[in-house]
Design an enzyme around this catalytic site. Structure first.
Site, PDB file in Angstrom:
ATOM      1  N   HIS A 167       0.863  -1.185   0.000  1.00  0.00           N
ATOM      2  CA  HIS A 167       0.000   0.000   0.000  1.00  0.00           C
ATOM      3  C   HIS A 167       0.899   1.235   0.000  1.00  0.00           C
ATOM      4  O   HIS A 167       1.188   1.806   1.059  1.00  0.00           O
ATOM      5  CB  HIS A 167      -0.903  -0.015   1.228  1.00  0.00           C
ATOM      6  CG  HIS A 167      -1.956   1.047   1.227  1.00  0.00           C
ATOM      7  ND1 HIS A 167      -3.210   0.839   1.724  1.00  0.00           N
ATOM      8  CD2 HIS A 167      -1.948   2.332   0.797  1.00  0.00           C
ATOM      9  CE1 HIS A 167      -3.927   1.943   1.611  1.00  0.00           C
ATOM     10  NE2 HIS A 167      -3.175   2.869   1.049  1.00  0.00           N
ATOM     11  N   GLU A 216      -2.625  -1.779  -3.328  1.00  0.00           N
ATOM     12  CA  GLU A 216      -3.797  -1.076  -2.840  1.00  0.00           C
ATOM     13  C   GLU A 216      -3.439   0.370  -2.526  1.00  0.00           C
ATOM     14  O   GLU A 216      -2.284   0.699  -2.243  1.00  0.00           O
ATOM     15  CB  GLU A 216      -4.378  -1.769  -1.604  1.00  0.00           C
ATOM     16  CG  GLU A 216      -3.445  -1.818  -0.410  1.00  0.00           C
ATOM     17  CD  GLU A 216      -4.045  -2.545   0.784  1.00  0.00           C
ATOM     18  OE1 GLU A 216      -4.872  -3.459   0.574  1.00  0.00           O
ATOM     19  OE2 GLU A 216      -3.683  -2.199   1.930  1.00  0.00           O
ATOM     20  N   HIS A 271      -8.274  -5.923   7.248  1.00  0.00           N
ATOM     21  CA  HIS A 271      -8.120  -4.915   8.297  1.00  0.00           C
ATOM     22  C   HIS A 271      -8.413  -5.537   9.661  1.00  0.00           C
ATOM     23  O   HIS A 271      -9.538  -5.892   9.974  1.00  0.00           O
ATOM     24  CB  HIS A 271      -9.018  -3.685   8.105  1.00  0.00           C
ATOM     25  CG  HIS A 271      -8.459  -2.474   8.803  1.00  0.00           C
ATOM     26  ND1 HIS A 271      -7.645  -1.557   8.168  1.00  0.00           N
ATOM     27  CD2 HIS A 271      -8.558  -2.045  10.071  1.00  0.00           C
ATOM     28  CE1 HIS A 271      -7.286  -0.610   9.015  1.00  0.00           C
ATOM     29  NE2 HIS A 271      -7.824  -0.891  10.186  1.00  0.00           N
TER      30      HIS A 271
END
EC number: 2.6.99.2
Length: 237
Positions: free
Chosen positions: A43, A70, A190
């Protein structure tokens, strides 16, 4: 079996704290593959406080499993997707100064933007995933963008798991069932960890992939990376 994609951002955070190249992000990613992970996630953020854009390019050149990038699809992010051409792009609506991703897209509000991105990434041959919560209308809107997958934002599940795990997972079960019914594949991520992952997988049997970084790397400090990946894979069987 649900695939495990290891997010190596925390390895980059540790490296950047000291400078140099220890720990080596690429080597850790290759070891994750060797130990059984079916994907690597990064990310990159605009301030490069952990993963650098040069890391993204280097990883693409060497990893053999699925590469998932991401992030918030700003101009620089789009350019790195165009250059690297990963297996999957996951669009996340985090602000440049966000500590971590803390919400999914309001797809209806950003529909035209997301649809344009999905079309663009599909033209590059990249699978798309949109980071969302559990609202069913929002998931339907995601489907209408043409995206291949959604990624369910699972922090609310993790936060309430020990209070009432059945209640905590219920919205995600409903969301996953709805997504599957309308033809979307399902990722999740998450705050999933060794404590709550097996139950989540049990309740969402059509789960395609989980992306886990912070908890997995923290567990590896005690268990070692190989044993940690082995244990996460066991939770997903």
């Amino acid at each position: 079996m649900t695939k495990l994609s290891v997010n190596v951002n925390k390895i980059a955070t540790l490296r950047n704290a000291r400078g140099g190249n220890v720990p080596n992000v690429l080597q850790v990613a290759l070891d994750c593959e060797k130990f059984g992970a079916q994907g690597i996630t990064v990310h990159p953020r605009p301030d490069e406080r952990h993963i650098r854009y040069t890391d993204v390019i280097e990883l693409k050149q060497h990893i053999k499993t699925e590469f998932n990038i991401e992030g918030n699809p700003d101009d620089r992010f789009i350019k790195i997707i165009e250059e690297v051409n990963p297996a999957q792009v996951t669009m996340v609506p985090d602000a440049p100064d966000a500590l971590t991703s803390n919400a999914g897209w309001n797809v209806l509000k950003h529909f035209d933007h997301l649809k344009g991105l999905v079309d663009h990434f599909h033209n590059l041959g990249v699978r798309t995933s949109i980071f969302v919560g559990t609202d069913l209308d929002n998931i339907t809107a995601a489907k209408e963008t043409g995206t291949d997958r959604i990624e369910l934002y699972t922090e609310p599940y993790a936060a309430n798991y020990h209070n009432d795990k059945a209640k905590a997972v219920a919205p995600f079960v409903e969301a996953a069932q709805h997504a599957a019914k309308i033809g979307l594949d399902i990722n999740a991520g998450h705050d999933l960890n060794l404590d709550n992952l097996a139950y989540f997988k049990q309740c969402l049997p059509k789960l395609d992939e989980v992306s886990i970084g912070h908890a997995l790397i923290a567990d590896a400090l005690y268990l070692g990376l190989e044993e940690t990946i082995k244990r996460y894979l066991l939770q997903l069987k």
